[in-house]
Each structure stands twice: as C-alpha cells, then as structure tokens.
Write an enzyme that holds these catalytic residues in place. Structure first.
Site, PDB file in Angstrom:
ATOM      1  N   GLU A 116     -71.029   9.661  37.868  1.00 22.92           N
ATOM      2  CA  GLU A 116     -70.982  10.647  38.958  1.00 22.92           C
ATOM      3  C   GLU A 116     -70.069  11.820  38.614  1.00 22.92           C
ATOM      4  O   GLU A 116     -69.645  12.559  39.503  1.00 22.92           O
ATOM      5  CB  GLU A 116     -70.523   9.992  40.272  1.00 22.92           C
ATOM      6  CG  GLU A 116     -71.332   8.799  40.734  1.00 22.92           C
ATOM      7  CD  GLU A 116     -72.787   9.118  41.119  1.00 22.92           C
ATOM      8  OE1 GLU A 116     -73.174  10.296  41.014  1.00 22.92           O
ATOM      9  OE2 GLU A 116     -73.502   8.178  41.482  1.00 22.92           O
ATOM     10  N   HIS A 140     -65.112   8.143  45.621  1.00 23.22           N
ATOM     11  CA  HIS A 140     -66.427   7.635  46.030  1.00 23.22           C
ATOM     12  C   HIS A 140     -66.375   6.121  46.100  1.00 23.22           C
ATOM     13  O   HIS A 140     -65.931   5.472  45.151  1.00 23.22           O
ATOM     14  CB  HIS A 140     -67.485   8.075  45.012  1.00 23.22           C
ATOM     15  CG  HIS A 140     -68.788   7.345  45.135  1.00 23.22           C
ATOM     16  ND1 HIS A 140     -69.529   7.332  46.299  1.00 23.22           N
ATOM     17  CD2 HIS A 140     -69.489   6.596  44.242  1.00 23.22           C
ATOM     18  CE1 HIS A 140     -70.628   6.616  46.107  1.00 23.22           C
ATOM     19  NE2 HIS A 140     -70.628   6.137  44.871  1.00 23.22           N
ATOM     20  N   HIS A 142     -68.349   2.345  48.021  1.00 24.45           N
ATOM     21  CA  HIS A 142     -69.509   1.760  48.706  1.00 24.45           C
ATOM     22  C   HIS A 142     -69.015   0.997  49.931  1.00 24.45           C
ATOM     23  O   HIS A 142     -69.082  -0.232  49.980  1.00 24.45           O
ATOM     24  CB  HIS A 142     -70.264   0.840  47.737  1.00 24.45           C
ATOM     25  CG  HIS A 142     -70.835   1.543  46.542  1.00 24.45           C
ATOM     26  ND1 HIS A 142     -71.425   0.891  45.485  1.00 24.45           N
ATOM     27  CD2 HIS A 142     -70.918   2.875  46.245  1.00 24.45           C
ATOM     28  CE1 HIS A 142     -71.850   1.779  44.593  1.00 24.45           C
ATOM     29  NE2 HIS A 142     -71.540   2.989  45.020  1.00 24.45           N
ATOM     30  N   GLU A 170     -58.319   8.485  67.307  1.00 22.90           N
ATOM     31  CA  GLU A 170     -57.739   9.238  66.186  1.00 22.90           C
ATOM     32  C   GLU A 170     -58.786   9.910  65.298  1.00 22.90           C
ATOM     33  O   GLU A 170     -58.460  10.811  64.535  1.00 22.90           O
ATOM     34  CB  GLU A 170     -56.915   8.290  65.306  1.00 22.90           C
ATOM     35  CG  GLU A 170     -55.757   7.626  66.014  1.00 22.90           C
ATOM     36  CD  GLU A 170     -54.475   8.423  65.871  1.00 22.90           C
ATOM     37  OE1 GLU A 170     -54.084   8.648  64.727  1.00 22.90           O
ATOM     38  OE2 GLU A 170     -53.870   8.794  66.892  1.00 22.90           O
ATOM     39  N   HIS A 211     -76.054   4.309  50.315  1.00 20.51           N
ATOM     40  CA  HIS A 211     -75.301   4.253  49.053  1.00 20.51           C
ATOM     41  C   HIS A 211     -73.788   4.172  49.278  1.00 20.51           C
ATOM     42  O   HIS A 211     -73.146   3.232  48.832  1.00 20.51           O
ATOM     43  CB  HIS A 211     -75.661   5.469  48.185  1.00 20.51           C
ATOM     44  CG  HIS A 211     -75.017   5.461  46.835  1.00 20.51           C
ATOM     45  ND1 HIS A 211     -75.652   5.896  45.695  1.00 20.51           N
ATOM     46  CD2 HIS A 211     -73.783   5.068  46.419  1.00 20.51           C
ATOM     47  CE1 HIS A 211     -74.849   5.747  44.651  1.00 20.51           C
ATOM     48  NE2 HIS A 211     -73.695   5.260  45.068  1.00 20.51           N
TER      49      HIS A 211
HETATM   50  P1  13P Z   1     -70.091   4.495  37.552  1.00 23.08           P
HETATM   51  O1  13P Z   1     -69.820   3.073  37.092  1.00 23.08           O
HETATM   52  O2  13P Z   1     -70.850   5.269  36.493  1.00 23.08           O
HETATM   53  O3  13P Z   1     -68.857   5.172  38.024  1.00 23.08           O
HETATM   54  O4  13P Z   1     -71.119   4.408  38.773  1.00 23.08           O
HETATM   55  C1  13P Z   1     -70.795   3.689  39.939  1.00 23.08           C
HETATM   56  C2  13P Z   1     -71.401   4.271  41.154  1.00 23.08           C
HETATM   57  O5  13P Z   1     -70.933   3.994  42.238  1.00 23.08           O
HETATM   58  C3  13P Z   1     -72.560   5.200  41.040  1.00 23.08           C
HETATM   59  O6  13P Z   1     -72.797   5.857  42.246  1.00 23.08           O
HETATM   60 ZN    ZN Z   2     -71.988   4.780  44.014  1.00 28.82          ZN
END
Ligand code: 13P
Ligand code: ZN
Length: 273
Positions: A116, A140, A142, A170, A211
């Site tokens: 990413e 980023h 999940h 909040e 995602h």
């Molecule tokens: P990477 O292992 O390449 O960082 O990818 C993980 C991910 O969350 C892709 O969206």
């Molecule tokens: Zn991801």
C-alpha cells in the site's frame, strides 16, 4: 544514534504491537508509515545506507521528494514487529523526482515496503500540504467492526458519519469532518491510492469498504486514538443493531451543535440536519 534507539522508532513499534493486540492485524494485514523530521534523519544518519537501488513507488509524489519515511514491510506480520523490527520495517527515501524510493535501513532479510506504499505516500503528500507539514502519519488496519458495518450501512459519508457520531458523545469532537468512504476496489495499487487521497484532502479517516480503514494525524497517539475511537463507536453500533432494529433515543443534530462552542470544534455541516 542507532535507529532502534530513536524515540520515533519506539513509538512506531508500539503502534504496530498495540494494533496487533487489538486484533486489527490478522496475518500481514495493515501497514504504517511515518514521515521523519529533519532532526530525526540527522540523529540516525550513521545507520542509513544511501547506496541502494531505486525502485518505482507506483505513484507520483513530488511534494515528498528527498524525504525519509519509516514504513512496515509488505507481507510482514505486525505481530512480529516488536521482536524483530530490522526484519519487518524499513526506512525509505524518496528520490528527487518523487517517483522512486530506496531502502536505507531495515528489511535485513529482504523484501519491500508495504504493497500500500502508493496509498501511504499519496495520502502523506495530501495531508502534508493540507496541514502545512504538521501531519506525518498514515495508519491502515483491518478493524473488525468498521469492516462489518460496510456490509449493512449505505456507503455514504453522511449516513456512515452520522451513525458513528451518534454512538459516543466524543466522536464528533474527535473526527469533526466525519469519515470518507471508498467503495470496494482492488487494494495495493495507484487507483485505490488516488481515490483515497482525494478524500484525504478533506477527511482524517477514510474507510475502505469490506477491507479496513486509513487514518492520518500529527503524531502516533492522535492517529492511534482516531482509529481506536472510530472502531469503538463501530463496535457500539454493531451491538445496538444486534439488540434492536431501531434506536429508542439518540444524540440529535441539536445536541451535536451544542458541542461546537465548549469543545471549540466546527462540525461538518453536511452531516447535520
Ligand atoms: P502489506 O503486507 O503489503 O502491507 O499488505 C497488507 C494489507 O493490509 C493490504 O491492504
Ligand atoms: Zn489492508
């Protein structure tokens, strides 16, 4: 100073570890990047190798030319960053054109920065310009409940933000502009990076449907705190929707407006009635 002794590196590792403990980083899921300060680059210079090959970023980021970034490696597990940072993270430098990068430290057993990287660098460029250099981090992950909601709420900024705001007083104070939303797209390339960075011109948090989420901020604590707050709110919403089809009472637009003065925030008018 050794890279691993630097404070920003310790803080970076702590976010990776805390995110893993939260359950936001299954397998190699998620990634983190940090735009280093001048004095931080200077402090670890002795360990930086500037004779490595340049590779294409997969994005054009001219406003980040010659800057250094600490980033997680592609395919690396957040679970392992704390015990083996030299294997799992790296410092990269963007070249003069803003098209290529080189690895200056880390990833000692091979590999490349996160897949990413186009999204991280395009977002870091956008927020650097938007905040006159203040923002330095893109994170980023999940986060489970945020992802779950992208299956049942319309993928619309107003509806999503409003629902999240209502789950905790909040929330509008922590993310007064709300959250941007990117519909499902193929991850890892320039296309999703372009869509995300367009939204980062306005929002500190952008949800990727089915995602995860991207957040940005000035320092590690506030960026972490932003994702933590949004995910907590998403968790409450999942519980509320599991208990009942509709709410008996909630926080109203009038209530939200009453927060603006005492907390010195301007809420996104598009989200209020
Ligand atoms: P990477 O292992 O390449 O960082 O990818 C993980 C991910 O969350 C892709 O969206
Ligand atoms: Zn991801």
């Amino acid at each position: 100073m050794k890279v691993l002794e630097a404070k920003f590196v310790k803080q970076f590792i702590r976010v990776c570890d805390n995110g893993y403990k939260k359950g936001w980083h299954e397998r190699n899921g998620g990634n983190l990047s940090y735009r280093m300060k001048e004095e931080e680059i200077e402090s670890v210079k002795e360990e930086l190798n500037l004779n490595t090959e340049f590779k294409p970023i997969g994005a054009h980021v001219p406003s980040l030319k010659n800057e250094y970034f600490l980033v997680t490696g592609s395919g690396k597990y957040m679970m392992n960053v704390k015990d083996d940072p030299e294997d799992t993270i790296c410092i990269i430098r963007v070249d003069e054109t803003g098209d290529n990068y080189q690895i200056c430290w880390g990833l000692v057993n091979g590999g490349r920065p996160t897949s990413e990287l186009p999204s991280h660098l395009m977002n870091l460029e956008v927020v650097k310009l938007r905040t006159e250099g203040k923002y330095r981090i893109v994170y980023h992950c999940h986060a489970t409940n945020i992802i779950a909601l992208t299956f049942v709420l319309p993928l619309d900024t107003k509806v999503f933000t409003r629902e999240l705001w209502e789950m905790a007083t909040e929330c509008p104070i922590v993310f007064p502009m709300g959250v941007g939303i990117v519909p499902w797209m193929v991850p890892g390339g320039e296309e999703i990076a372009i869509e995300t960075s367009k939204l980062m011109k306005k929002y500190d948090a952008v949800i990727w449907a089915h995602h995860g989420i991207f957040c940005t901020g000035e320092d590690f604590d506030s960026t972490w705190g932003l994702i933590d707050t949004i995910e907590k709110s998403a968790e409450i919403l999942v519980k509320v929707r599991s208990m009942a089809n509709s709410k008996l009472q909630t926080i109203t637009s009038e209530n939200f407006k009453m927060l603006e003065k005492p907390f010195n925030v301007k809420l996104n008018k598009e989200v209020l009635d």
